[in-house]
Enzyme design. Structure first.
Site, short mmCIF file in Angstrom:
data_model
loop_
_atom_site.label_atom_id
_atom_site.label_comp_id
_atom_site.label_asym_id
_atom_site.label_seq_id
_atom_site.Cartn_x
_atom_site.Cartn_y
_atom_site.Cartn_z
N GLU A 1 -25.02 -41.69 -38.83
CA GLU A 1 -26.28 -42.40 -39.05
C GLU A 1 -26.06 -43.89 -39.30
OE1 GLU A 1 -30.28 -42.13 -41.88
OE2 GLU A 1 -28.76 -40.57 -41.96
N LYS B 1 -41.77 -35.54 -49.12
CA LYS B 1 -40.44 -35.04 -48.76
C LYS B 1 -39.48 -35.35 -49.89
CE LYS B 1 -36.65 -35.55 -45.41
NZ LYS B 1 -36.17 -36.21 -44.18
N GLY C 1 -26.75 -32.49 -48.61
CA GLY C 1 -28.15 -32.30 -48.94
C GLY C 1 -28.95 -31.85 -47.74
N GLU D 1 -28.21 -24.56 -44.48
CA GLU D 1 -27.89 -25.85 -43.88
C GLU D 1 -26.88 -26.61 -44.74
OE1 GLU D 1 -30.11 -30.11 -43.05
OE2 GLU D 1 -31.22 -28.27 -42.60
N LYS E 1 -22.90 -27.78 -43.89
CA LYS E 1 -22.43 -29.16 -44.02
C LYS E 1 -21.24 -29.28 -44.95
CE LYS E 1 -26.97 -31.20 -43.06
NZ LYS E 1 -28.12 -31.91 -43.65
N GLU F 1 -40.31 -33.53 -40.21
CA GLU F 1 -39.32 -34.20 -41.06
C GLU F 1 -38.77 -35.44 -40.37
OE1 GLU F 1 -34.92 -33.31 -43.03
OE2 GLU F 1 -36.07 -31.65 -42.18
N GLY G 1 -33.54 -33.73 -39.04
CA GLY G 1 -33.72 -32.51 -38.28
C GLY G 1 -32.36 -32.05 -37.80
N ARG H 1 -21.90 -37.12 -44.56
CA ARG H 1 -20.69 -36.50 -44.00
C ARG H 1 -19.46 -37.10 -44.68
NH1 ARG H 1 -25.03 -34.95 -42.05
NH2 ARG H 1 -25.41 -34.61 -39.83
N ALA I 1 -34.54 -39.95 -44.81
CA ALA I 1 -33.55 -38.97 -44.36
C ALA I 1 -32.59 -38.57 -45.46
CB ALA I 1 -32.76 -39.54 -43.18
#
Length: 477
Positions: free
Chosen positions: A271, A221, A427, A442, A446, A308, A288, A413, A369
């Site tokens: 997070e 990843k 990202g 995506e 963001k 993921e 996700g 964020r 992540a």
């Protein structure tokens, strides 16, 4: 009900706290006060435009701080270890009043790390590997309780009586101010955009290379980020933006880290890298992503997103297990809404045992992540594929208190305000099965939120298959 001591009692507490110190040291005094909003009152704590900090977990802990009594700023591979040592020494050597204060009122060292341990190039815009501050003023609120704390180095003209007087007078001033909804924050209404940097073409090329690495098996990843520079026609007031984010991002923790006037890191992180409460550790696996609506309802059934997400869960549990802890997790992720985005979320808990919070933070950062797998190889490729310094983006930010409790959020964020310039970074995670146009969409989602929060004109939606892809302005991170 909180019992506010008299000024005579505060003087006696100051004298007793000072006796704990030798010739010189830091006296730390706290007073309960009527419940007020630390976000709204932060301008009234600000002494001459120096360091400012906000941690807005409302309805949980809300903390505003300003000024610097002790500070640490350094880069290098030992930054977590040295930040833990600085925090422990700063908090253990305080001269404090004898009475017990509730957890919300404890002294705290505030922490902001960078993503990498050192910047590639030193310069005025470079971010140190860690910045740690024992603040001068600390105003904290949780529920109906509110406390004001002052920390000053004793010696010379600064006496215990002088510290007590300064704290008492500031508490009286703050108590006389209007209630939180009437306190008034500087308005940034009418701010307009003068320019936006283009990022799509560079990101497509970076995604192409990253997917090549994933498909070849070199990486499992990789999270490739982009940076967009937005020019504004007037400076932006970060506190008003944070107040708006409180309404629109209720599930996140809003934060401000401002080292100097006109240069501020702001954000609303969903997070939690780690939180420590009374010897219990909690981490969040958050990976996700889908916009609110029908796509979010399918998130738990998406093979790509579940894969993921599970990579992140496995990495966190492995790190904790290798540290000798026994992590616990639910069998299946749940959906967590943050603004107009929905994420797969798995909380992971363990007993902390004898571990130091920042030692575990070092082992956990960065999670898959925000970086990738394997970690070392992924971070090396990020240095190559991203043509900018990540700085604070996706790095730990938070606090540690005098009892060893701590919380660090991942600074996604987030954006950096520098005068008339707003710098946004976002990202998306790339794994086998990722579609480049979906990942680009995506990232675009963001990047849109600040423009939405300020009612700024948005870019036209990215076209995919000739059709607009829904609402652009959601959030970035």
């Amino acid at each position: 009900m909180q019992v506010v001591p008299s000024f005579t009692e505060l003087l006696a507490a100051a004298a007793q706290g000072a006796r704990q110190l030798e010739d010189e040291g830091v006296l730390s005094l706290a007073l309960p006060m009527p419940c007020r909003d630390p976000l709204a009152l932060l301008p009234h704590l600000d002494d001459g435009g120096r360091f400012r900090f906000l941690w807005d977990g409302a309805p949980g802990l809300c903390l505003a701080a300003s000024g610097s009594t002790h500070r640490l700023e350094l880069s290098g591979p030992r930054r977590f270890e040295l930040a833990q040592r600085f925090s422990a020494m700063s908090l253990s050597r305080l001269g404090q009043q004898p009475q017990t204060v509730p957890p919300l009122a404890r002294p705290r060292v505030l922490l902001a790390f960078s993503f990498f341990d050192s910047p590639l190039q030193e310069g005025s815009g470079a971010v140190a590997g860690v910045q740690a501050v024992l603040p001068r003023w600390q105003l904290s609120r949780q529920g109906r309780h509110c406390w004001l704390r002052l920390q000053r180095c004793i010696g010379g003209e600064v006496t215990p009586r002088g510290v007590a007087e300064e704290l008492w007078e500031r508490a009286q001033l703050l108590s006389r101010l209007p209630a939180e909804d009437e306190a008034g924050l500087p308005s940034t209404s009418g701010v307009g955009i003068t320019s936006r940097s283009c990022w799509e073409s560079d990101y497509r090329e970076a995604v192409r290379q990253a997917l090549g690495l994933v498909e070849s098996g070199a990486l499992r990843k990789l999270v490739v980020a982009v940076r967009q520079q937005v020019g504004l026609d007037q400076p932006l007031e970060p506190l008003e933006l944070l107040a708006r984010l409180r309404s629109n991002q209720p599930g996140s923790c809003r934060f401000l880290w401002q080292q100097r006037p006109g240069d501020a890191l702001i954000g609303a992180s969903p997070e939690r890298l780690l939180a420590v409460r009374q010897g219990q550790l909690r981490c969040d696996a958050l990976a996700g992503t889908a916009p609110l609506g029908p796509p979010a309802e399918q998130l738990t059934h998406s093979v790509k997103d579940r894969h993921e997400h599970e990579l992140v869960v496995e990495a966190i549990t492995r790190v904790l297990s290798e540290a000798g802890l026994t992590p616990r997790r639910p069998r299946h992720p749940r959906l967590a809404r943050h603004g107009k985005l929905v994420h797969l979320h798995t909380p992971i808990t363990a007993a902390l045992m004898e571990h130091q919070p920042l030692a575990l933070a070092e082992a956990l950062h960065p999670t898959p992540a925000v970086a990738g797998l394997p970690r070392r190889e992924a971070m090396a490729w990020l240095r190559s594929l991203e043509p900018f310094e990540r700085g604070h983006y996706a790095a730990p930010i938070g606090w540690i208190d005098s009892a060893g409790d701590a919380e660090l959020r991942v600074a996604i964020r987030s954006g950096r305000l520098q005068g008339h310039q707003l710098e946004l970074t976002a990202g998306a995670g790339l794994v086998r099965g990722s579609e480049p146009e979906q990942e680009l969409q995506e990232v675009a989602l963001k990047l849109g939120v600040l423009q939405q929060q300020l009612n700024l004109p948005l870019e036209s939606p990215i076209q995919r298959g000739g059709q607009p892809q829904g609402e652009r302005a959601s959030w970035w991170g």
